[in-house]
Motif scaffolding. Structure first.
Motif, PDB file in Angstrom:
ATOM      1  N   GLY A  74      -2.279 -13.468  -0.209  1.00  0.00           N
ATOM      2  CA  GLY A  74      -2.089 -12.357  -1.132  1.00  0.00           C
ATOM      3  C   GLY A  74      -2.649 -12.656  -2.511  1.00  0.00           C
ATOM      4  N   ALA A  75      -2.380 -13.845  -3.029  1.00  0.00           N
ATOM      5  CA  ALA A  75      -2.899 -14.227  -4.347  1.00  0.00           C
ATOM      6  C   ALA A  75      -4.428 -14.289  -4.339  1.00  0.00           C
ATOM      7  CB  ALA A  75      -2.312 -15.576  -4.761  1.00  0.00           C
ATOM      8  N   SER A  76      -4.998 -14.768  -3.238  1.00  0.00           N
ATOM      9  CA  SER A  76      -6.459 -14.850  -3.129  1.00  0.00           C
ATOM     10  C   SER A  76      -7.076 -13.463  -3.147  1.00  0.00           C
ATOM     11  CB  SER A  76      -6.843 -15.567  -1.836  1.00  0.00           C
ATOM     12  OG  SER A  76      -6.327 -16.880  -1.813  1.00  0.00           O
ATOM     13  N   PHE A  77      -6.479 -12.533  -2.409  1.00  0.00           N
ATOM     14  CA  PHE A  77      -6.984 -11.160  -2.415  1.00  0.00           C
ATOM     15  C   PHE A  77      -6.850 -10.528  -3.800  1.00  0.00           C
ATOM     16  CE2 PHE A  77      -6.401 -10.962   2.339  1.00  0.00           C
ATOM     17  CZ  PHE A  77      -7.736 -10.755   2.608  1.00  0.00           C
ATOM     18  N   LEU A  78      -5.748 -10.788  -4.473  1.00  0.00           N
ATOM     19  CA  LEU A  78      -5.551 -10.242  -5.817  1.00  0.00           C
ATOM     20  C   LEU A  78      -6.657 -10.718  -6.759  1.00  0.00           C
ATOM     21  CD1 LEU A  78      -3.920  -8.766  -7.993  1.00  0.00           C
ATOM     22  CD2 LEU A  78      -2.514 -10.835  -8.223  1.00  0.00           C
ATOM     23  N   ILE A  79      -6.949 -12.003  -6.733  1.00  0.00           N
ATOM     24  CA  ILE A  79      -8.007 -12.559  -7.586  1.00  0.00           C
ATOM     25  C   ILE A  79      -9.366 -11.978  -7.191  1.00  0.00           C
ATOM     26  CG2 ILE A  79      -9.222 -14.679  -8.210  1.00  0.00           C
ATOM     27  CD1 ILE A  79      -6.543 -16.163  -7.757  1.00  0.00           C
ATOM     28  N   PHE A  80      -9.615 -11.884  -5.882  1.00  0.00           N
ATOM     29  CA  PHE A  80     -10.902 -11.379  -5.388  1.00  0.00           C
ATOM     30  C   PHE A  80     -11.121  -9.927  -5.794  1.00  0.00           C
ATOM     31  CE2 PHE A  80     -13.248  -9.279  -1.882  1.00  0.00           C
ATOM     32  CZ  PHE A  80     -14.473  -9.909  -2.048  1.00  0.00           C
ATOM     33  N   PHE A  81     -10.109  -9.081  -5.591  1.00  0.00           N
ATOM     34  CA  PHE A  81     -10.250  -7.665  -5.941  1.00  0.00           C
ATOM     35  C   PHE A  81     -10.402  -7.483  -7.447  1.00  0.00           C
ATOM     36  CE2 PHE A  81      -7.625  -6.759  -1.921  1.00  0.00           C
ATOM     37  CZ  PHE A  81      -8.776  -6.621  -1.167  1.00  0.00           C
ATOM     38  N   THR A  82      -9.734  -8.325  -8.215  1.00  0.00           N
ATOM     39  CA  THR A  82      -9.851  -8.234  -9.673  1.00  0.00           C
ATOM     40  C   THR A  82     -11.254  -8.606 -10.126  1.00  0.00           C
ATOM     41  OG1 THR A  82      -7.502  -8.810  -9.917  1.00  0.00           O
ATOM     42  CG2 THR A  82      -8.897  -9.039 -11.859  1.00  0.00           C
ATOM     43  N   ILE A  83     -11.817  -9.639  -9.510  1.00  0.00           N
ATOM     44  CA  ILE A  83     -13.157 -10.105  -9.894  1.00  0.00           C
ATOM     45  C   ILE A  83     -14.225  -9.059  -9.573  1.00  0.00           C
ATOM     46  CG2 ILE A  83     -14.962 -11.798  -9.361  1.00  0.00           C
ATOM     47  CD1 ILE A  83     -12.757 -13.874  -9.018  1.00  0.00           C
ATOM     48  N   ILE A  84     -14.155  -8.467  -8.371  1.00  0.00           N
ATOM     49  CA  ILE A  84     -15.209  -7.528  -7.960  1.00  0.00           C
ATOM     50  C   ILE A  84     -14.938  -6.097  -8.439  1.00  0.00           C
ATOM     51  CG2 ILE A  84     -15.774  -8.912  -5.942  1.00  0.00           C
ATOM     52  CD1 ILE A  84     -14.311  -6.919  -4.212  1.00  0.00           C
ATOM     53  N   GLY A  85     -13.783  -5.891  -9.077  1.00  0.00           N
ATOM     54  CA  GLY A  85     -13.521  -4.608  -9.707  1.00  0.00           C
ATOM     55  C   GLY A  85     -12.924  -3.539  -8.821  1.00  0.00           C
ATOM     56  N   ILE A  86     -12.295  -3.918  -7.718  1.00  0.00           N
ATOM     57  CA  ILE A  86     -11.624  -2.938  -6.861  1.00  0.00           C
ATOM     58  C   ILE A  86     -10.241  -2.651  -7.426  1.00  0.00           C
ATOM     59  CG2 ILE A  86     -10.620  -2.519  -4.572  1.00  0.00           C
ATOM     60  CD1 ILE A  86     -12.864  -4.043  -3.343  1.00  0.00           C
ATOM     61  N   LYS A  87      -9.962  -1.377  -7.675  1.00  0.00           N
ATOM     62  CA  LYS A  87      -8.675  -0.981  -8.240  1.00  0.00           C
ATOM     63  C   LYS A  87      -7.570  -1.194  -7.218  1.00  0.00           C
ATOM     64  CE  LYS A  87      -6.338   2.876 -10.514  1.00  0.00           C
ATOM     65  NZ  LYS A  87      -6.446   4.301 -10.926  1.00  0.00           N
ATOM     66  N   LEU A  88      -6.477  -1.793  -7.677  1.00  0.00           N
ATOM     67  CA  LEU A  88      -5.365  -2.056  -6.779  1.00  0.00           C
ATOM     68  C   LEU A  88      -4.698  -0.741  -6.379  1.00  0.00           C
ATOM     69  CD1 LEU A  88      -3.698  -5.187  -8.431  1.00  0.00           C
ATOM     70  CD2 LEU A  88      -5.412  -5.099  -6.614  1.00  0.00           C
ATOM     71  N   GLY A  89      -4.525  -0.574  -5.077  1.00  0.00           N
ATOM     72  CA  GLY A  89      -3.952   0.663  -4.557  1.00  0.00           C
ATOM     73  C   GLY A  89      -4.245   0.791  -3.084  1.00  0.00           C
ATOM     74  N   PHE A  90      -4.552   1.988  -2.642  1.00  0.00           N
ATOM     75  CA  PHE A  90      -4.781   2.254  -1.213  1.00  0.00           C
ATOM     76  C   PHE A  90      -5.898   1.379  -0.655  1.00  0.00           C
ATOM     77  CE2 PHE A  90      -6.926   4.430   2.244  1.00  0.00           C
ATOM     78  CZ  PHE A  90      -5.872   4.791   3.073  1.00  0.00           C
ATOM     79  N   THR A  91      -7.039   1.336  -1.342  1.00  0.00           N
ATOM     80  CA  THR A  91      -8.201   0.601  -0.841  1.00  0.00           C
ATOM     81  C   THR A  91      -7.922  -0.890  -0.729  1.00  0.00           C
ATOM     82  OG1 THR A  91      -9.685   2.235  -1.835  1.00  0.00           O
ATOM     83  CG2 THR A  91     -10.647   0.118  -1.201  1.00  0.00           C
ATOM     84  N   SER A  92      -7.322  -1.469  -1.760  1.00  0.00           N
ATOM     85  CA  SER A  92      -7.049  -2.911  -1.752  1.00  0.00           C
ATOM     86  C   SER A  92      -6.048  -3.280  -0.656  1.00  0.00           C
ATOM     87  CB  SER A  92      -6.522  -3.358  -3.114  1.00  0.00           C
ATOM     88  OG  SER A  92      -5.297  -2.711  -3.426  1.00  0.00           O
ATOM     89  N   GLY A 113       1.540   3.470  -8.722  1.00  0.00           N
ATOM     90  CA  GLY A 113       1.357   4.751  -8.051  1.00  0.00           C
ATOM     91  C   GLY A 113       1.168   4.652  -6.558  1.00  0.00           C
ATOM     92  N   PHE A 114       1.077   3.449  -6.013  1.00  0.00           N
ATOM     93  CA  PHE A 114       0.940   3.287  -4.567  1.00  0.00           C
ATOM     94  C   PHE A 114       1.868   2.166  -4.097  1.00  0.00           C
ATOM     95  CE2 PHE A 114      -0.781   1.562  -0.661  1.00  0.00           C
ATOM     96  CZ  PHE A 114      -1.049   2.721   0.064  1.00  0.00           C
ATOM     97  N   SER A 115       2.541   2.409  -2.990  1.00  0.00           N
ATOM     98  CA  SER A 115       3.464   1.410  -2.464  1.00  0.00           C
ATOM     99  C   SER A 115       3.587   1.583  -0.957  1.00  0.00           C
ATOM    100  CB  SER A 115       4.839   1.551  -3.124  1.00  0.00           C
ATOM    101  OG  SER A 115       5.718   0.534  -2.682  1.00  0.00           O
ATOM    102  N   THR A 116       4.130   0.574  -0.307  1.00  0.00           N
ATOM    103  CA  THR A 116       4.427   0.660   1.121  1.00  0.00           C
ATOM    104  C   THR A 116       5.927   0.467   1.308  1.00  0.00           C
ATOM    105  OG1 THR A 116       4.082  -1.721   1.471  1.00  0.00           O
ATOM    106  CG2 THR A 116       2.165  -0.267   1.742  1.00  0.00           C
TER     107      THR A 116
END
Length: 268
Positions: A114-132, A212-215
């Motif tokens: 989870g932490a790795s994905f968070l860092i990766f999405f932040t670096i490449i600019g993917i907004k956290l939410g449905f897509t991430s 704004g997005f949750s599971t």
């Protein structure tokens, strides 16, 4: 020998009792009119009514189901391709390396993933939410599908493919009419495993959800921190029953495939 069997049955009974007692306890108090998990004062469906009247919770449940179905479907397709790639790699060292890399994702702690994905999405600019969330669920589901499909490929005799080639079948015909029908039980197993993993996942999802997005898993955790509510018990009971329904559905589908395969063998 009988003594050993009885001892094994007792051991299994104790294991299942330990596993299911907390769940049954939770389900039992979801019908408590007292509003707490201390004293059962009477039977009520009030908490289930609150669940279905909570619009925000229903939207989150729908988001969770959409994420689970999409990630399971996509990861099943990618997992089949991955299993085929591993199966038909000629170099043994390359095959072992691919299997090891696949297994590493399964045994790695969810917090690290989870932490790795968070860092990766932040670096490449993917907004956290449905897509991430969707991408992360696909990523950790693909290795599960590979694990389910690969043994079925290994069980399949190469003579089936050779016979198909001798009859003039193209590569697409071999894949669609020989390989895929044979590994169908593994495909269904991989799909349902990916679906249940996605529905139940908390650790990875917690890192990659945005405002704004949750599971459901993250929502249940957030509400539990605010105080024990029997609405959580009711919601958890519904999720557990839905998961049981998936398992039963997979069982009947698998049984039907086994009977169909046996009928085909008898015709031959």
């Amino acid at each position: 020998m009988r003594g050993k069997n009885k001892l094994g049955n007792v051991y299994l009974f104790i294991v299942f009792l330990i596993l299911y007692t907390p769940i049954l306890y939770l389900m039992y108090y979801s019908f408590n009119s007292g509003g707490s998990m201390r004293n059962f004062e009477g039977f009520t469906l009030e908490w289930y009514t609150e669940v279905f009247q909570d619009t925000r919770l229903l939207i989150i449940a729908l988001n969770t189901l959409i994420i689970a179905l999409l990630s399971a479907a996509i990861s099943t397709i990618l997992g089949i391709i991955g299993a085929l790639a591993i199966m038909y790699v000629k170099k043994l060292r390359t095959k072992n390396t691919l299997q090891t890399l696949n297994n590493v994702l399964i045994v790695s702690p969810d917090v690290i993933i989870g932490a790795s994905f968070l860092i990766f999405f932040t670096i490449i600019g993917i907004k956290l939410g449905f897509t991430s969330v969707l991408l992360s669920h696909i990523a950790f589901s693909v290795p599960i599908v590979v694990i389910m499909v690969l043994p079925k490929l290994q069980e399949m005799s190469s003579s089936l493919i050779d016979a198909a080639r001798d009859l003039g079948a193209s590569n697409w015909d071999i894949l669609s009419k020989v390989i895929l029908p044979y590994i169908t039980p593994g495909i269904f197993a991989g799909f349902f495993m990916a679906l249940t993993y996605s529905l139940d996942d908390f650790a990875v999802t917690f890192f990659v959800t945005g405002n704004g997005f949750s599971t459901l898993s993250v929502e249940i955790y957030s509400r539990a921190r605010q105080g024990i509510s029997l609405e959580i018990n009711a919601l958890s009971t519904l999720i557990f029953l839905f998961t049981i329904a998936l398992v039963i559905g997979y069982y009947f589908i698998n049984q039907r495939n086994v009977k169909s395969a046996a009928a085909g063998v008898r015709k031959l």
